[in-house]
Design a protein around this motif. Sequence first.
Motif, short mmCIF file in Angstrom:
data_model
loop_
_atom_site.label_atom_id
_atom_site.label_comp_id
_atom_site.label_asym_id
_atom_site.label_seq_id
_atom_site.Cartn_x
_atom_site.Cartn_y
_atom_site.Cartn_z
N ASP A 9 0.86 -1.18 0.00
CA ASP A 9 0.00 0.00 0.00
C ASP A 9 0.90 1.23 0.00
O ASP A 9 1.49 1.58 1.02
CB ASP A 9 -0.90 -0.01 1.23
CG ASP A 9 -1.82 1.21 1.33
OD1 ASP A 9 -1.68 2.15 0.51
OD2 ASP A 9 -2.67 1.22 2.23
N GLU A 10 1.01 1.86 -1.16
CA GLU A 10 1.90 3.01 -1.31
C GLU A 10 1.44 4.18 -0.45
O GLU A 10 2.25 4.87 0.17
CB GLU A 10 1.97 3.41 -2.78
CG GLU A 10 3.03 4.44 -3.07
CD GLU A 10 3.22 4.65 -4.57
OE1 GLU A 10 4.27 5.21 -4.93
OE2 GLU A 10 2.35 4.28 -5.36
N THR A 11 0.13 4.41 -0.37
CA THR A 11 -0.40 5.52 0.42
C THR A 11 -0.19 5.29 1.91
O THR A 11 0.28 6.16 2.63
CB THR A 11 -1.90 5.72 0.13
OG1 THR A 11 -2.08 5.94 -1.28
CG2 THR A 11 -2.45 6.90 0.89
N GLY A 12 -0.53 4.10 2.37
CA GLY A 12 -0.38 3.77 3.79
C GLY A 12 1.02 3.34 4.17
O GLY A 12 1.32 3.16 5.34
N LYS A 50 4.25 -5.03 7.71
CA LYS A 50 5.39 -4.17 8.04
C LYS A 50 4.96 -2.74 7.77
O LYS A 50 4.53 -2.40 6.66
CB LYS A 50 6.60 -4.56 7.16
CG LYS A 50 7.80 -3.67 7.32
CD LYS A 50 8.47 -3.85 8.66
CE LYS A 50 9.79 -3.08 8.69
NZ LYS A 50 9.97 -2.30 9.87
N LEU A 51 5.05 -1.91 8.79
CA LEU A 51 4.66 -0.51 8.68
C LEU A 51 5.84 0.34 8.21
O LEU A 51 7.00 -0.06 8.35
CB LEU A 51 4.18 0.00 10.04
CG LEU A 51 3.08 -0.81 10.72
CD1 LEU A 51 2.78 -0.24 12.10
CD2 LEU A 51 1.82 -0.84 9.87
N ASN A 52 5.55 1.51 7.69
CA ASN A 52 6.55 2.50 7.29
C ASN A 52 7.50 1.96 6.22
O ASN A 52 8.71 2.15 6.29
CB ASN A 52 7.33 3.01 8.50
CG ASN A 52 6.41 3.65 9.52
OD1 ASN A 52 5.57 4.47 9.17
ND2 ASN A 52 6.52 3.24 10.77
N VAL A 53 6.94 1.28 5.22
CA VAL A 53 7.72 0.76 4.11
C VAL A 53 7.61 1.76 2.96
O VAL A 53 6.52 2.08 2.52
CB VAL A 53 7.20 -0.62 3.66
CG1 VAL A 53 7.96 -1.11 2.45
CG2 VAL A 53 7.30 -1.61 4.81
N LYS A 54 8.75 2.23 2.49
CA LYS A 54 8.75 3.23 1.42
C LYS A 54 9.60 2.72 0.25
O LYS A 54 10.75 2.35 0.42
CB LYS A 54 9.32 4.55 1.91
CG LYS A 54 8.54 5.16 3.05
CD LYS A 54 9.21 6.41 3.56
CE LYS A 54 8.51 6.89 4.81
NZ LYS A 54 9.17 8.06 5.39
#
Length: 75
Positions: A9-12, A50-54
Motif C-alpha cells: 500500500d503506497e499511500t499507507g 510491516k509498517l513504514n515501508v517506502k
Amino acid sequence: MDQIKVFYDETGQTLTVWFDDPCKEVISEEVGGDVILMKGDDGTVLGFEKLNVKYHNSRDLSIAFNTYRDTTALS
C-alpha cells in the motif's frame, strides 16, 4: 492456502504478507520493529504487516521467495 499473498500500500506505506486466508484473522499483535502479526483463533500466525515501508518506485517492486523443507520435523 497454497499461495502467499503480498500487498504493498503506497499511500499507507505498508507491506502485508498473508500465508493463509485473511478472513481467518481474529487478532493482531504488534511485536516491535513496526511489525504486526495477524493471528487466527488458535494463535497461528496467518500473516504479517510491516509498517513504514517506502519504495521510491513501487511499480518496479519485485519480491523473491526461497523455500525449504524442514526434514527435522519429519523424524
